[in-house]
Design a protein around this motif. Structure first.
Motif, PDB file in Angstrom:
ATOM      1  N   GLU A  95      76.532  80.545  56.920  1.00  0.00           N
ATOM      2  CA  GLU A  95      76.209  81.918  56.507  1.00  0.00           C
ATOM      3  C   GLU A  95      74.718  82.129  56.741  1.00  0.00           C
ATOM      4  N   ASP A  96      74.403  82.455  57.959  1.00  0.00           N
ATOM      5  CA  ASP A  96      73.031  82.527  58.465  1.00  0.00           C
ATOM      6  C   ASP A  96      72.384  83.852  58.042  1.00  0.00           C
ATOM      7  N   PRO A  97      71.285  83.792  57.269  1.00  0.00           N
ATOM      8  CA  PRO A  97      70.629  85.036  56.813  1.00  0.00           C
ATOM      9  C   PRO A  97      70.210  85.964  57.958  1.00  0.00           C
ATOM     10  N   HIS A  98      70.002  85.410  59.132  1.00  0.00           N
ATOM     11  CA  HIS A  98      69.687  86.247  60.297  1.00  0.00           C
ATOM     12  C   HIS A  98      70.776  87.295  60.522  1.00  0.00           C
TER      13      HIS A  98
ATOM     14  N   GLY B 122      88.476  78.143  72.275  1.00  0.00           N
ATOM     15  CA  GLY B 122      87.152  77.617  72.638  1.00  0.00           C
ATOM     16  C   GLY B 122      86.195  77.830  71.468  1.00  0.00           C
ATOM     17  N   LEU B 123      85.716  76.734  70.911  1.00  0.00           N
ATOM     18  CA  LEU B 123      84.891  76.800  69.696  1.00  0.00           C
ATOM     19  C   LEU B 123      83.401  76.845  70.047  1.00  0.00           C
ATOM     20  N   ILE B 124      82.734  77.873  69.550  1.00  0.00           N
ATOM     21  CA  ILE B 124      81.285  77.989  69.767  1.00  0.00           C
ATOM     22  C   ILE B 124      80.586  77.916  68.408  1.00  0.00           C
ATOM     23  N   GLU B 125      79.855  76.836  68.213  1.00  0.00           N
ATOM     24  CA  GLU B 125      79.127  76.637  66.947  1.00  0.00           C
ATOM     25  C   GLU B 125      77.775  77.327  67.119  1.00  0.00           C
ATOM     26  N   PHE B 126      77.715  78.608  66.729  1.00  0.00           N
ATOM     27  CA  PHE B 126      76.597  79.428  67.207  1.00  0.00           C
ATOM     28  C   PHE B 126      75.379  79.432  66.285  1.00  0.00           C
ATOM     29  N   THR B 127      75.530  78.949  65.066  1.00  0.00           N
ATOM     30  CA  THR B 127      74.348  78.796  64.204  1.00  0.00           C
ATOM     31  C   THR B 127      74.659  77.756  63.123  1.00  0.00           C
ATOM     32  N   ASN B 128      73.661  76.940  62.804  1.00  0.00           N
ATOM     33  CA  ASN B 128      73.893  75.995  61.695  1.00  0.00           C
ATOM     34  C   ASN B 128      72.994  76.317  60.499  1.00  0.00           C
ATOM     35  N   TYR B 129      72.371  77.514  60.527  1.00  0.00           N
ATOM     36  CA  TYR B 129      71.665  77.967  59.317  1.00  0.00           C
ATOM     37  C   TYR B 129      72.707  78.363  58.284  1.00  0.00           C
ATOM     38  N   CYS B 130      72.480  77.998  57.048  1.00  0.00           N
ATOM     39  CA  CYS B 130      73.413  78.433  56.015  1.00  0.00           C
ATOM     40  C   CYS B 130      72.698  78.630  54.690  1.00  0.00           C
ATOM     41  N   LYS B 131      72.970  79.765  54.052  1.00  0.00           N
ATOM     42  CA  LYS B 131      72.356  80.042  52.752  1.00  0.00           C
ATOM     43  C   LYS B 131      73.160  79.439  51.619  1.00  0.00           C
ATOM     44  N   ASN B 132      74.365  78.984  51.893  1.00  0.00           N
ATOM     45  CA  ASN B 132      75.210  78.402  50.848  1.00  0.00           C
ATOM     46  C   ASN B 132      74.945  76.908  50.682  1.00  0.00           C
ATOM     47  N   ASP B 133      75.494  76.380  49.588  1.00  0.00           N
ATOM     48  CA  ASP B 133      75.182  74.997  49.246  1.00  0.00           C
ATOM     49  C   ASP B 133      76.444  74.213  48.871  1.00  0.00           C
ATOM     50  N   CYS B 134      77.517  74.459  49.588  1.00  0.00           N
ATOM     51  CA  CYS B 134      78.775  73.743  49.333  1.00  0.00           C
ATOM     52  C   CYS B 134      78.478  72.233  49.277  1.00  0.00           C
ATOM     53  N   TYR B 135      79.006  71.568  48.256  1.00  0.00           N
ATOM     54  CA  TYR B 135      78.605  70.171  48.032  1.00  0.00           C
ATOM     55  C   TYR B 135      79.087  69.223  49.121  1.00  0.00           C
TER      56      TYR B 135
ATOM     57  N   ASP C 298      90.185  90.412  78.079  1.00  0.00           N
ATOM     58  CA  ASP C 298      91.514  89.820  77.876  1.00  0.00           C
ATOM     59  C   ASP C 298      91.494  88.648  76.894  1.00  0.00           C
ATOM     60  N   CYS C 299      90.381  88.485  76.178  1.00  0.00           N
ATOM     61  CA  CYS C 299      90.281  87.343  75.255  1.00  0.00           C
ATOM     62  C   CYS C 299      90.275  87.798  73.795  1.00  0.00           C
ATOM     63  N   ALA C 300      90.786  86.943  72.938  1.00  0.00           N
ATOM     64  CA  ALA C 300      90.711  87.193  71.498  1.00  0.00           C
ATOM     65  C   ALA C 300      89.384  86.653  70.960  1.00  0.00           C
ATOM     66  N   ILE C 301      88.834  87.344  69.996  1.00  0.00           N
ATOM     67  CA  ILE C 301      87.590  86.904  69.348  1.00  0.00           C
ATOM     68  C   ILE C 301      87.906  86.555  67.895  1.00  0.00           C
ATOM     69  N   THR C 302      87.646  85.311  67.561  1.00  0.00           N
ATOM     70  CA  THR C 302      87.854  84.840  66.188  1.00  0.00           C
ATOM     71  C   THR C 302      86.501  84.589  65.557  1.00  0.00           C
ATOM     72  N   LEU C 303      86.330  85.054  64.334  1.00  0.00           N
ATOM     73  CA  LEU C 303      85.081  84.787  63.613  1.00  0.00           C
ATOM     74  C   LEU C 303      85.337  83.807  62.482  1.00  0.00           C
ATOM     75  N   SER C 304      84.387  82.915  62.281  1.00  0.00           N
ATOM     76  CA  SER C 304      84.446  81.989  61.143  1.00  0.00           C
ATOM     77  C   SER C 304      83.026  81.892  60.602  1.00  0.00           C
ATOM     78  N   ILE C 305      82.666  82.913  59.840  1.00  0.00           N
ATOM     79  CA  ILE C 305      81.270  83.093  59.436  1.00  0.00           C
ATOM     80  C   ILE C 305      81.133  83.359  57.941  1.00  0.00           C
ATOM     81  N   GLY C 306      82.175  83.018  57.194  1.00  0.00           N
ATOM     82  CA  GLY C 306      82.054  83.058  55.749  1.00  0.00           C
ATOM     83  C   GLY C 306      82.299  84.406  55.110  1.00  0.00           C
ATOM     84  N   GLU C 307      81.779  84.527  53.869  1.00  0.00           N
ATOM     85  CA  GLU C 307      82.090  85.679  53.025  1.00  0.00           C
ATOM     86  C   GLU C 307      81.178  86.859  53.346  1.00  0.00           C
TER      87      GLU C 307
END
Ligand code: SAH
Ligand code: SF4
Length: 343
Positions: free
Chosen positions: A105-108, A50-63, A128-137
């Motif tokens: 990569e949300d500065p918050h 189950g994908l939760i897009e929890f923030t769209n703030y990002c300090k990076n500038d990937c082209y 009983d659930c796995a937690i996966t993070l995808s929040i960058g470096e």
């Protein structure tokens, strides 16, 4: 081509020129074998995240990415802890036992504290659930604290394993060396780790994809996220063409044969490129889908690329549609965490 596929099955690795031949092959044998291996390992079960897009703030500038800092047309949002927990509850009711928290990569979240609170809350409410993070470096210590708080897995695509190519996709502040270091740190800490790359990103060659495959061999991740590049009109790559579907499917098939137990998603980007793209991905060896359980409200604002699917659906709509899609190809969503199968 048959002999190369058989060699890959036996040795789990090929020489660069051999990989290049397989990347562009039209011989159905490669995909048939990959599909067979998927069925041998997972039966007709597909793991759901189950994908939760929890923030769209990002300090990076990937082209390549629509969430990049310089995109002033991106309407920013950040879900509250309650909204995230509500999304988890909806996902749980749909049978999902893995939640993926993905965001820019949300500065918050520069300091660990709010993230640790978030992970701990999910851990307590959904034991009983796995937690996966995808929040960058992040730093080693930050990753370690997140692991100790209860996160199980981490997705951090390496994007390309070639330094020069990496530099064409990212501003100077970002380096492949650091990306790789993060991946090795995550592995050492004990996360189930996912790297990955876009297929057809600007300036990518077949040689680069071979380097990706060699890097994957070296890192030995539990997951690989791999979908087509899709342009976003408000980025420097807005006028570039989308990645090639056939090569993407061949990469999925090669990965399945390289690492039979790999957790390999049929990505949303593949489903955006073509309506039944994810189903095709599964028939080429993918075994994971990532239905969106984010609140409908924010979905349109989380645009990594143009044309993202499912932005008007809620979690239940996405879940029902996904279950139907899987049924049509003789598969079903497994109600379990879908951890990496060791061995
Ligand atoms: N900020 C985190 C997670 C969000 S981006 C991170 O970068 O790791 C997740 C993935 O989306 C990226 O790794 C990238 O491979 C993919 N992505 C970004 N822009 C894309 C595009 N235009 N087309 C296809 N995939 C894209
Ligand atoms: Fe930010 Fe990730 Fe997009 Fe790069 S790919 S701009 S890090 S959200």
């Amino acid at each position: 081509m048959k002999h190369l596929v058989d060699k890959l099955i036996e040795c789990r690795h090929l020489l660069p020129d051999e990989y290049k031949q397989l990347l562009v092959t039209t011989d159905p044998y490669l995909r048939q074998k990959a599909n067979e291996v998927r069925k041998q390992v997972f039966g007709n079960k597909i793991f759901a995240r189950g994908l939760i897009e929890f923030t769209n703030y990002c300090k990076n500038d990937c082209y390549y990415c629509g969430l990049r800092f310089s995109n002033k047309n991106c309407n920013r949002y950040r879900l509250s802890v309650d909204e995230i927990l509500e999304s988890c509850a909806e996902g749980y009711a749909l049978g999902y036992r893995t939640f993926v928290l993905q965001g820019g990569e949300d500065p918050h979240y520069n300091s660990d504290e709010p993230l640790l609170q978030l992970v701990k809350s999910i851990r307590v409410q959904f034991p009983d659930c796995a937690i996966t993070l995808s929040i960058g470096e992040r730093s080693y210590d930050s990753y370690k604290a997140l692991y100790n708080a209860g996160a199980d897995r981490f997705l951090l695509r390496h994007e390309t394993a070639n330094d020069e190519h990496y530099a064409k996709l990212h501003p100077k502040a970002m380096t492949l060396a650091n990306r790789k270091q993060c991946l090795y740190d995550l592995k050492e800490i004990g996360f189930q780790v996912g790297c990955g790359m876009m297929i057809g990103s600007p300036h990518q060659t077949l040689d680069h994809i071979v380097e990706d495959l060699n890097f994957i061999k070296e890192l030995d991740p539990e997951m690989v996220g791999c979908g087509p590049f899709l342009p976003h009109s408000d980025t420097p790559f807005g006028k570039e063409s989308a990645g090639n579907k056939e090569i993407t499917l061949n990469v999925l098939a090669i990965l399945r044969l390289m690492k039979p137990n790999l957790n390999l998603p049929a990505t949303t980007a593949l489903g955006t490129l073509e309506d039944d793209g994810r189903e095709q991905g599964i028939m080429c060896g993918a075994n994971v889908v990532m239905p969106n359980i984010s609140p409908t409200e924010g979905r349109k604002k989380y645009q990594l690329y143009d044309g993202k699917i499912g932005t008007t659906d809620n979690a239940t709509d996405s879940g029902i549609k996904m279950a139907e899609r899987m049924k049509k190809i003789g598969c079903e969503i497994a109600v379990n965490r879908g951890d990496y199968i060791n061995g």
